[in-house]
Design an enzyme around this catalytic site. Sequence first.
Site, mmCIF file in Angstrom:
data_model
loop_
_atom_site.group_PDB
_atom_site.id
_atom_site.type_symbol
_atom_site.label_atom_id
_atom_site.label_comp_id
_atom_site.label_asym_id
_atom_site.label_seq_id
_atom_site.Cartn_x
_atom_site.Cartn_y
_atom_site.Cartn_z
ATOM 1 C CB CYS A 164 -0.924 -0.062 1.218
ATOM 2 S SG CYS A 164 -1.631 1.504 1.718
ATOM 3 C CB CYS A 186 0.386 2.029 4.106
ATOM 4 S SG CYS A 186 -1.312 1.486 3.890
#
Lengths: 313, 109
Positions: free
Chosen positions: B34, B37
């Site tokens: 991700c 993230c």
Amino acid sequence: MQPRNVVIIGSGPAGLTAALYSARANLKPLLIEGLEAGGQLMLTTLIENFPGFKDGIMGPDLMGDMRAQAEKFGTEIVRAHVTSVDLTMRPFVVRAADQEYRAKTVVIATGASAKLLGLESERRLMGRGVSTCATCDGFFFRGQEIAVVGGGDSAMEEAIYLTRFASKVIVVHRRPMLRASKIMQEKARANPKIVWALESEVEEIRDAGRNEVSSMVLREVQTGRLTEVPVSAVFVAIGHRPNTALFKGQIELDAAGYIITHDGAKTNVPGVFACGDVQDHIYRQAITAAGSGCMAALDAEHYIDGIPEHLQT
Amino acid sequence: MAADNVQTFTDGNFEETVIKAGGPVLVDFWAEWCGPCKRLGPTVDALAGDYAGKVTIGKLNVDENPSTTMKFQIRGIPALLLFKGGQVVESVVGLAHKDELKKVIDKHI
């Protein structure tokens, strides 16, 4: 405080290439990353059309390498988000976090961010089934039926990617024809997990009181007929809007909000240059963004060379 | 950096370290694949430094810890959940500025 030669706003391929070139020209650039550091490529997976990587490269890896390369030649990178600029002053003023930077030249590489549908239900259910990032959130919908809204290349790419997880991907597009390139359309149409809801719009996203997406209501554009379709996620891929709110009123923008550039990367304010998606609604590729970042750096270098000595405080 | 202050939460230790914790606990749900993230990571590290001794701050990998991820209905990451007394009192999904996150946390300490 001595003004910086070059302050670059943004850290996608345009900003990092501008940083690389101006660092190598010994201009000691300062780059302010922004909230969406690394830009749109951070949300992608395998990039197969960046020349030099014949087997493709993962978007986040490419951005990590570009960042490291810019740093290697002396770019100072600040993890902050620019809150305001003053392009009427000389040197220019750029404010980020609690810092104020003064700059002889500013390179704007703030890119574009995903557009939303503008529904109340969409905002409320963001992160609860509504998403703008297939690579982040596809994982959570294994074996489920989901929707992708949009008809461009990004929408096709997301739909194809999401078939790895979902049992069925419904592509919703309000026109009868897709906007996507032929190769992407063919790839998507050949995928048995993708079904099509063309000439349809998302009217509402519902959660059945569970605080996570349970269905979407589609409106047929021709007839106005409403249908409720059960889905557990709605991925929105309806394009991007340029991040130019900071510059409104200080620099010339077109009707859609993109910065207008001329003769390379020049804006209407001498000493301010723009590159990448913030000034390009046509090509919008990693390689064109990088190319225009290079142009901005070279234009900034020429501009600095041309400032008379007594004004180079 | 502040990484020393950042805990690692798992399906195995969640009950003990988050639900039964005395004070507030901020959990960062993330994954290796991700991109956003990874962007948020340094902000969470910095918060862990700023709130050391006041708020327990840590990360939970959604790939490796599916039952906690499902239990809290995580459908998008990065997601920051603030727990107090075993209950979720705040949740922030997606990227956020450090200052915004501080405001959210400060309401509960």
